[in-house]
Design a protein around this motif. Sequence first.
Motif, short mmCIF file in Angstrom:
data_model
loop_
_atom_site.label_atom_id
_atom_site.label_comp_id
_atom_site.label_asym_id
_atom_site.label_seq_id
_atom_site.Cartn_x
_atom_site.Cartn_y
_atom_site.Cartn_z
N PHE A 51 -15.05 -5.71 1.56
CA PHE A 51 -16.13 -4.98 2.22
C PHE A 51 -16.46 -3.70 1.45
CE2 PHE A 51 -13.77 -7.21 5.56
CZ PHE A 51 -14.79 -7.90 6.22
N GLN A 52 -17.63 -3.15 1.75
CA GLN A 52 -18.03 -1.91 1.08
C GLN A 52 -17.04 -0.77 1.34
OE1 GLN A 52 -22.16 -0.75 1.46
NE2 GLN A 52 -21.64 1.39 1.39
N GLU A 53 -16.55 -0.69 2.55
CA GLU A 53 -15.72 0.48 2.95
C GLU A 53 -14.23 0.25 2.71
OE1 GLU A 53 -17.42 -1.42 5.10
OE2 GLU A 53 -19.35 -0.39 5.16
N TYR A 54 -13.87 -0.68 1.85
CA TYR A 54 -12.50 -0.93 1.42
C TYR A 54 -11.62 -1.53 2.52
CZ TYR A 54 -14.40 2.89 -1.44
OH TYR A 54 -15.22 3.70 -2.16
N HIS A 55 -11.58 -0.87 3.69
CA HIS A 55 -10.71 -1.32 4.79
C HIS A 55 -9.27 -1.52 4.35
CE1 HIS A 55 -13.96 -1.60 7.62
NE2 HIS A 55 -14.63 -2.46 6.89
N LEU A 56 -8.75 -0.56 3.60
CA LEU A 56 -7.32 -0.63 3.24
C LEU A 56 -6.48 -0.13 4.41
CD1 LEU A 56 -7.49 0.77 -0.41
CD2 LEU A 56 -7.48 -1.62 0.34
N PHE A 57 -5.21 -0.53 4.44
CA PHE A 57 -4.29 -0.01 5.44
C PHE A 57 -3.77 1.33 4.94
CE2 PHE A 57 -3.66 -4.72 5.36
CZ PHE A 57 -4.37 -4.99 6.52
N PRO A 58 -4.14 2.45 5.61
CA PRO A 58 -3.80 3.77 5.06
C PRO A 58 -2.30 4.05 5.08
CG PRO A 58 -4.88 3.99 7.20
CD PRO A 58 -4.96 2.53 6.83
N TRP A 59 -1.57 3.39 5.95
CA TRP A 59 -0.14 3.65 6.09
C TRP A 59 0.70 2.82 5.14
CZ3 TRP A 59 -3.26 1.24 9.69
CH2 TRP A 59 -3.05 -0.12 9.88
N ARG A 60 0.05 1.99 4.34
CA ARG A 60 0.81 1.18 3.39
C ARG A 60 0.46 1.58 1.97
NH1 ARG A 60 2.59 -4.63 4.79
NH2 ARG A 60 4.10 -3.75 3.34
N THR A 61 1.44 1.39 1.09
CA THR A 61 1.23 1.70 -0.32
C THR A 61 0.22 0.71 -0.92
OG1 THR A 61 2.99 0.20 -0.98
CG2 THR A 61 3.62 2.52 -0.58
N VAL A 62 -0.17 0.98 -2.16
CA VAL A 62 -1.02 0.05 -2.90
C VAL A 62 -0.37 -1.33 -2.93
CG1 VAL A 62 -1.85 -0.51 -5.23
CG2 VAL A 62 -2.22 1.79 -4.27
N ALA A 63 0.91 -1.38 -3.29
CA ALA A 63 1.62 -2.67 -3.33
C ALA A 63 1.67 -3.30 -1.94
CB ALA A 63 3.04 -2.47 -3.87
N GLY A 64 1.85 -2.47 -0.94
CA GLY A 64 1.90 -2.98 0.43
C GLY A 64 0.57 -3.58 0.85
N ASN A 65 -0.51 -2.94 0.46
CA ASN A 65 -1.84 -3.48 0.75
C ASN A 65 -2.06 -4.81 0.04
OD1 ASN A 65 -4.03 -1.81 2.35
ND2 ASN A 65 -2.66 -0.33 1.41
N VAL A 66 -1.71 -4.85 -1.25
CA VAL A 66 -1.94 -6.07 -2.03
C VAL A 66 -1.04 -7.20 -1.53
CG1 VAL A 66 -1.83 -7.07 -4.35
CG2 VAL A 66 -2.74 -4.76 -4.03
N GLY A 67 0.17 -6.84 -1.11
CA GLY A 67 1.13 -7.85 -0.68
C GLY A 67 0.91 -8.35 0.74
N PHE A 68 0.01 -7.70 1.46
CA PHE A 68 -0.15 -7.99 2.89
C PHE A 68 -0.33 -9.48 3.20
CE2 PHE A 68 -2.98 -8.74 6.49
CZ PHE A 68 -2.20 -8.24 7.51
N GLY A 69 -1.31 -10.10 2.53
CA GLY A 69 -1.60 -11.51 2.81
C GLY A 69 -0.45 -12.42 2.42
N LEU A 70 0.31 -11.99 1.41
CA LEU A 70 1.44 -12.80 0.96
C LEU A 70 2.58 -12.74 1.97
CD1 LEU A 70 1.40 -11.73 -2.79
CD2 LEU A 70 0.36 -13.75 -1.75
N GLU A 71 2.72 -11.58 2.62
CA GLU A 71 3.72 -11.46 3.69
C GLU A 71 3.39 -12.44 4.81
OE1 GLU A 71 3.68 -7.32 4.77
OE2 GLU A 71 4.25 -6.71 2.75
N GLN A 72 2.08 -12.57 5.10
CA GLN A 72 1.66 -13.47 6.18
C GLN A 72 2.04 -14.92 5.87
OE1 GLN A 72 0.29 -11.67 8.82
NE2 GLN A 72 0.81 -10.09 7.33
N THR A 73 2.07 -15.26 4.57
CA THR A 73 2.39 -16.65 4.22
C THR A 73 3.91 -16.86 4.14
OG1 THR A 73 2.49 -16.28 1.82
CG2 THR A 73 0.32 -16.77 2.75
N GLY A 74 4.68 -15.79 4.30
CA GLY A 74 6.13 -15.92 4.26
C GLY A 74 6.68 -16.11 2.86
N MET A 75 5.91 -15.69 1.85
CA MET A 75 6.40 -15.80 0.47
C MET A 75 7.66 -14.95 0.29
SD MET A 75 4.36 -14.78 -3.03
CE MET A 75 3.24 -16.15 -3.16
N PRO A 76 8.68 -15.48 -0.35
CA PRO A 76 9.92 -14.71 -0.54
C PRO A 76 9.68 -13.41 -1.32
CG PRO A 76 10.19 -16.97 -1.31
CD PRO A 76 8.75 -16.82 -0.93
N THR A 77 10.51 -12.40 -1.04
CA THR A 77 10.30 -11.06 -1.58
C THR A 77 10.18 -11.01 -3.11
OG1 THR A 77 11.60 -10.26 0.27
CG2 THR A 77 11.16 -8.68 -1.49
#
Length: 228
Positions: free
Chosen positions: A82-108
């Motif tokens: 989206f235009q307004e980024y909609h990043l999670f402000p409480w998570r790091t850059v890596a945390g934001n990028v990893g978000f969807g992967l956490e949902q899939t249960g990908m190992p750490t």
Amino acid sequence: ANRVTVEDVSMVYDGSNGPVEALRKVSFDVEPGEFVTIVGPSGCGKTTLFRIIAGLQTPTEGAVRLDGDPIDGPGPELGIVFQEYHLFPWRTVAGNVGFGLEQTGMPTDQRRERVGELLELVGLEGFADSYPKDLSGGMKQRVALARALAPDPDLLLMDEPFGAVDAQTRTMLQAELLDIWEATGKTVLFVTHDIEEAVKLGDRVVVMDREPGRVQEVLDIDLERPRS
Ligand code: ADP
Ligand code: ADP
């Protein structure tokens, strides 16, 4: 193959002064691997069409299909920016990028590796532990793009993604996006009100035109894109 089919999509809103016809029988296809831009003036129904394709809104009539299956909500097959980024402000850059992967249960371990690759893809190596508030607009949009690409979606959907950054940053992000598109082979659908941007980025441009207060017509224009 990731073909998008927009089939006779109509949308009528219940406005306070009666029904508002935002889309009338819009139909077009996006071929696998194609970069299609959707352009038109404010109020022509771009946001409405985007939200319907993204599965965020149900059309009054018609359907959108991905490889023949109806899109019935945002899922891992869609990467959305989206235009307004909609990043999670409480998570790091890596945390934001990893978000969807956490949902899939990908190992750490795998996740760290994938997040590292994505940060490299968008030129943000070294920013894994930064927070969104410490980034420029262009960097935030790179994070949003990496997050959208993380689950390896079939379709990348972008709504005015470079509308909030300065002209120089926009030019850089446009070039980076084309590189990423070529590197990943994603099917991209990109909404903008800027005709110059639409022509520069699109293999094909869907032009939405607005009849006074009413509806638009959809035209497909084939373009020879000047590639850098
Ligand atoms: P664009 O993104 O091209 O500016 P929109 O999809 O936002 O166009 O709007 C298309 C038309 O639908 C406009 O006439 C707008 O006023 C109307 N519209 C959009 N959302 C709503 C809503 N929730 N209720 C009533 N009318 C709406
Ligand atoms: P947050 O504070 O946002 O929760 P975490 O440290 O918990 O950040 O990391 C969130 C995600 O990013 C996890 O998916 C993790 O695997 C990944 N990650 C964290 N640090 C890095 C890094 N330096 N490089 C790559 N991936 C990382």
